[in-house]
Design an enzyme around this catalytic site. Structure first.
Site, mmCIF file in Angstrom:
data_model
loop_
_atom_site.group_PDB
_atom_site.id
_atom_site.type_symbol
_atom_site.label_atom_id
_atom_site.label_comp_id
_atom_site.label_asym_id
_atom_site.label_seq_id
_atom_site.Cartn_x
_atom_site.Cartn_y
_atom_site.Cartn_z
ATOM 1 N N HIS A 157 88.172 21.443 53.740
ATOM 2 C CA HIS A 157 89.461 21.927 53.244
ATOM 3 C C HIS A 157 89.479 23.451 53.215
ATOM 4 O O HIS A 157 88.443 24.102 53.359
ATOM 5 C CB HIS A 157 89.746 21.388 51.833
ATOM 6 C CG HIS A 157 90.204 19.970 51.818
ATOM 7 N ND1 HIS A 157 89.310 18.914 51.840
ATOM 8 C CD2 HIS A 157 91.438 19.415 51.807
ATOM 9 C CE1 HIS A 157 89.989 17.774 51.825
ATOM 10 N NE2 HIS A 157 91.275 18.055 51.807
ATOM 11 N N LYS A 161 90.913 25.469 47.815
ATOM 12 C CA LYS A 161 90.825 24.187 47.112
ATOM 13 C C LYS A 161 89.807 24.277 45.976
ATOM 14 O O LYS A 161 88.679 24.742 46.178
ATOM 15 C CB LYS A 161 90.447 23.063 48.075
ATOM 16 C CG LYS A 161 90.502 21.673 47.431
ATOM 17 C CD LYS A 161 90.402 20.580 48.467
ATOM 18 C CE LYS A 161 90.379 19.199 47.830
ATOM 19 N NZ LYS A 161 91.596 18.916 47.037
#
Length: 270
Positions: A157, A161
């Site tokens: 990600h 995040k």
């Protein structure tokens, strides 16, 4: 028209939800919230979300106020702590919810489950239809391949995040464990040093962070002389919003309870 409230409307997912909800037949956005103290409070929602011309909806900093517009459903991607607060408010008001936040502790999840005794709630770490099909297929592959394959989950990600591993990776690990007769005690979230040989039962879950990666998840089934890989790559947030809108249309017709995207998509429970 489904009278919809979007929380965190100036965030990545909130803005995407606002744009797609306005463009999707059958939805009417009647409420938009931001965190208390945000400079967007009092602005037009479309302007605050950088979507051009005003839409005639004022951003507020408390969900309770947004629910006063006869809201029928709330879509929430704000974050675990805020989502718990919002779930309590929705339960008090009798308004169904779709929650796409991740990073819930077991205690926070219990609070959401308690709220779901009063209202229907879809709680999903990933609302993409595609990734939920992958989760379903991963479970079937695990059953068919069986104990002869070592199972690992890798996710990637963007650098912003906050939780790791991702909620989707943990969900994949959960369905794999269920299919193989294992438990969360078999999850291995980190390896460092002289850890010894891999055990037969462990399910590795590893996280990568960097750049602007929207979301990638791969399940590896490592066998003797062969390997099976199952991958989902998200290249935009639109598919999360589309799945959340699909879930919103579904949840308003349900009885109180805690649901997930498998319920929304009609997958059979095994």
């Amino acid at each position: 028209m489904l009278r919809t409230v979007i929380t965190g409307v100036t965030g990545r997912m909130g803005g995407t939800l606002l744009r797609l909800a306005r463009a999707t037949s059958g939805f009417s956005v009647v409420g938009a919230t931001v965190r208390p103290g945000s400079p967007s409070v009092g602005q037009d929602a479309a302007v605050a979300a950088r979507q051009g011309e005003p839409m005639g909806l004022v951003v507020v900093d408390e969900l309770d106020r947004a629910l006063e517009a006869d809201a029928q459903v709330v879509i929430d991607f704000t974050g675990a702590e805020a989502s718990v607060h919002h779930a309590r408010l929705c339960a008090m008001r009798g308004v169904p919810m779709v929650i796409g936040s991740t990073g819930f502790t077991s205690q926070a999840r219990e609070v959401v489950a308690a709220c779901a005794r009063s209202i229907p709630v879809v709680l999903a770490p990933n609302t993409s239809v595609g990734v939920n099909v992958v989760i379903q297929v991963a479970s079937e592959l695990a059953r068919v391949l069986g104990e002869g394959f070592d199972v690992e989950v890798l996710e990637a990600h963007h650098r912003m995040k906050k939780d790791a591993p991702s909620g989707t990776a943990l969900r994949l690990a959960e369905v794999l464990a269920s299919a193989l007769g294992r438990t969360k005690e078999d999850f291995v979230l980190a390896r460092e040093g002289a850890v010894g040989a891999r055990t037969q039962k462990e399910i590795g879950v590893q996280a990568l962070r960097g750049g602007d990666v929207v979301g990638e998840h791969t399940v590896y089934f490592f066998g003797e002389g062969e390997r099976v890989e199952l991958t989902h790559r998200a290249t935009s947030r639109d598919q999360f919003a589309k799945g959340a809108l699909r879930a919103a249309g579904w949840v308003v017709a349900q009885r109180p309870g805690l649901y997930d995207m498998a319920d929304v998509l009609g997958f059979k429970r095994t």
